[in-house]
Design an enzyme around this catalytic site. Structure first.
Site, PDB file in Angstrom:
ATOM      1  CE  LYS A   3      30.415 -33.551  37.141  1.00  0.00           C
ATOM      2  NZ  LYS A   3      31.162 -33.783  35.907  1.00  0.00           N
ATOM      3  CG  ASP A   9      25.770 -38.135  36.424  1.00  0.00           C
ATOM      4  OD1 ASP A   9      25.707 -38.442  35.219  1.00  0.00           O
ATOM      5  OD2 ASP A   9      26.803 -38.235  37.106  1.00  0.00           O
ATOM      6  CG  ASP A  19      33.724 -35.435  37.526  1.00  0.00           C
ATOM      7  OD1 ASP A  19      32.599 -35.889  37.826  1.00  0.00           O
ATOM      8  OD2 ASP A  19      33.900 -34.436  36.808  1.00  0.00           O
ATOM      9  NE  ARG A  63      34.832 -43.651  33.507  1.00  0.00           N
ATOM     10  CZ  ARG A  63      35.507 -42.924  32.621  1.00  0.00           C
ATOM     11  NH1 ARG A  63      36.691 -43.330  32.185  1.00  0.00           N
ATOM     12  NH2 ARG A  63      35.008 -41.802  32.163  1.00  0.00           N
TER      13      ARG A  63
HETATM   14  N1  BES Z   1      28.245 -37.309  34.720  1.00  0.00           N
HETATM   15  C1  BES Z   1      29.433 -36.933  34.058  1.00  0.00           C
HETATM   16  C2  BES Z   1      29.282 -36.863  32.541  1.00  0.00           C
HETATM   17  C3  BES Z   1      28.313 -35.840  31.995  1.00  0.00           C
HETATM   18  C4  BES Z   1      28.775 -34.650  31.507  1.00  0.00           C
HETATM   19  C5  BES Z   1      26.976 -36.112  31.912  1.00  0.00           C
HETATM   20  C6  BES Z   1      27.912 -33.725  30.967  1.00  0.00           C
HETATM   21  C7  BES Z   1      26.106 -35.191  31.361  1.00  0.00           C
HETATM   22  C8  BES Z   1      26.573 -33.995  30.883  1.00  0.00           C
HETATM   23  C9  BES Z   1      30.535 -37.948  34.365  1.00  0.00           C
HETATM   24  O1  BES Z   1      30.462 -38.531  35.615  1.00  0.00           O
HETATM   25  C10 BES Z   1      31.836 -37.218  34.305  1.00  0.00           C
HETATM   26  O2  BES Z   1      32.040 -36.366  35.118  1.00  0.00           O
HETATM   27  N2  BES Z   1      32.667 -37.572  33.345  1.00  0.00           N
HETATM   28  C11 BES Z   1      33.927 -36.963  33.173  1.00  0.00           C
HETATM   29  C12 BES Z   1      34.950 -38.054  32.947  1.00  0.00           C
HETATM   30  C13 BES Z   1      36.366 -37.591  33.024  1.00  0.00           C
HETATM   31  C14 BES Z   1      36.710 -37.177  34.435  1.00  0.00           C
HETATM   32  C15 BES Z   1      37.257 -38.701  32.563  1.00  0.00           C
HETATM   33  C16 BES Z   1      33.834 -36.026  31.977  1.00  0.00           C
HETATM   34  O3  BES Z   1      33.129 -36.349  31.024  1.00  0.00           O
HETATM   35  O4  BES Z   1      34.431 -34.969  32.024  1.00  0.00           O
HETATM   36 ZN    ZN Z   2      28.639 -38.654  36.507  1.00  0.00          ZN
HETATM   37 MN    MN Z   3      31.447 -37.410  37.130  1.00  0.00          MN
END
Ligand code: BES
Ligand code: ZN
Ligand code: MN
Length: 493
Positions: free
Chosen positions: A269, A280, A339, A343
């Protein structure tokens, strides 16, 4: 803030008094405790300020000079017959925020026009709104100023009030545990130390079982393990059971995403707000807090809580984009983006839960996607379900508890988006299109047709601004919702 109930109204020097007022202008005098002079003063001020005493309205006044107390807070209660449980709590929330912004250290409240349940709900709102996480401030200078310490509610029938308040207090204890672990620092709270917090619930009669990496390997939980393999912290599966129902009754199951820190892994990230990713693990935090709430109030039901715990780090040992894993279900997963790890954790946690416990339903909670924040903001959690009855119940309880959820679609067309060219599925859909839905579709492949609901709480777990019942920070969103779902539909009351 400490809360006490007592029959006497005895305001001390430099305190604040709190007086409830209905929309028709009636104030709560608690017999003759409030002097005629003060009652007239309040009525005059209300008229002058056009104070309507709607729920949550606050009128802040200076007390007359010849009286011990400093300040009078008049709090609006609206119309008695129309007050909902949630409104009563938000009245408490508004009161707490008025008290905490003042200079007094203690206060005395009068709600003599309300029944004990109403007062218990207001007290619960006060408590929920006044929670804060300040254990890491070491000096008075850096610590946020909050001088208010004790609120005493004057109420004639203290015994009755305390009995009604007890269950709400149990639920609030659960919410606070959730907020505590979600706020906790990522160098302090990681899979193993999360499990230590869970073990404390044994005192309440919760059975706690922990699986480490060896046991999970044995079970074939390679999807969950892949997420944590780049970390020096060992991944865990934490299983909590509360058996308050009939023995043999199928349990309700709650499953939480517990990524104790999400760097994104090799698909790292941006630095910008990466520190936020300590929360998280909020899904797992809610499951933990919910178990505490249910056990504390001795809920009449069998419940399993499962937390899938891992730390998502980049390292020489981390999983790569392109790796394929055989999950516990036997289905293979191509990890295209490290990331999209939540899931992968839930895939094995969900499969394990339905396979071992054959629950009446499974509800998972996860800070799963940024896309749900884009869609629903910080107002609703995303709700996805394969079962209309369960979805309707969650929606309804969302409306009454104030922890609102909004149902999103699932369907074959979305499901197709996660087909992979090398494995049964990949862990991402097409970029920029329906990201929260394709994430939910991925989870659905691991529920094996059990009644299931998924709550994407990415926008709700952390309050960027103060809300009705919480300060800015960890909200504990989900504990009250699910506790109320359980008590309304599954405890045979
Ligand atoms: N933990 C994040 C999602 C998240 C984002 C939680 C903002 C709280 C606030 C999750 O693991 C993630 O990184 N999701 C990605 C998925 C993508 C790579 C398909 C996302 O939402 O960008
Ligand atoms: Zn996450
Ligand atoms: Mn993530």
């Amino acid at each position: 803030m400490e809360l006490r109930f007592q029959p006497e109204f005895k305001p001390t020097e430099n305190s604040v008094i709190v007086v409830g007022m209905f929309a028709d202008g009636t104030v709560h005098t608690h017999g003759n405790d409030l002097s005629q002079e003060v009652i007239i003063l309040i009525a005059k001020a209300a008229k002058a300020k056009d104070f309507k005493a709607k729920p949550k309205d606050v009128m802040d006044m200076i007390a007359p000079v010849d009286i011990a107390y400093n300040r009078i807070i008049v709090i609006g209660l609206g119309e008695k017959e129309k007050l909902t449980d949630y409104e009563l709590q938000t009245i408490g929330g508004a009161l707490a925020s008025a008290l905490l912004s003042g200079k007094e250290t203690n206060g005395f409240a009068l709600f003599s026009g309300l029944n004990s349940r109403h007062v218990a709900l207001i007290a619960t709102g006060v408590r929920l709104r006044s929670w804060s996480f300040d254990k890491y401030f070491t000096t008075e200078k850096t610590k946020p100023k909050r001088v208010f310490k004790t609120l005493i509610i004057a109420y004639d029938n203290v015994a009755e009030l305390e009995t009604t308040y007890a269950d709400f207090a149990s639920i609030t204890d659960g919410v606070f545990l959730t907020r505590d672990v979600v706020s906790e620092l990522p160098n302090i709270l990681y899979p193993e130390t999360f499990c230590d917090r869970a073990k404390e619930l044994r005192q309440l009669g919760v059975e706690v079982e922990i699986l480490g990496e060896d046991e999970m390997q044995e079970l074939g939980m390679n999807s969950l393990l892949a997420v944590g393999q780049g970390s020096v912290r060992e991944s865990k599966l934490c299983i909590m059971r509360w058996n308050g129902g009939k023995s043999g009754d199928a349990p309700l199951a709650f499953v939480g995403k517990g990524v104790t820190f999400d760097t994104g892994g090799i698909s790292i990230k941006p630095a910008d707000r990466m520190h936020d990713m300590k929360y998280d693990m909020a899904g797992a935090g809610v499951v933990l807090g919910l178990m505490k709430a249910l056990a504390s109030r001795k809920a009449n039901v069998n419940v399993v809580g499962v937390a899938g715990l891992a730390e998502n780090m980049p390292s020489g040992n981390a999983q790569r984009p392109g790796d394929v894993w055989v999950s516990m279900s036997g289905q293979t997963i191509e990890c295209q983006n490290t990331d999209a790890e939540g899931r992968m954790v839930l895939a094995d946690a969900l499969w394990y839960t339905q396979d071992r416990f054959k629950p009446q339903f499974m509800i998972d909670l996860a800070t799963l996607t940024g896309a749900i924040v884009v869609a629903l903001g910080q107002e609703h959690a995303g709700l996805f379900s394969n079962n209309d009855e369960l979805a309707d119940r969650l929606f309804k309880i969302g409306q009454t508890s104030g922890e609102k959820v909004w149902r999103m679609p699932l369907g074959e067309a979305y499901d197709k988006a996660i087909n992979s060219t090398v494995a049964d599925m990949k862990n991402v859909g097409d970029s920029g299109t329906g990201g929260s839905i394709t994430a939910a579709q991925f989870l659905q492949r691991f529920v094996n047709d059990h009644p299931w609901a998924h709550l994407d709480i990415a926008g709700m777990a952390w309050a960027n601004k103060a809300r009705d019942l919480c300060a800015a920070g960890a909200s504990g969103f989900g504990v009250r919702l699910l506790d109320q779902l359980v008590s309304t539909y599954y405890e045979g009351k």
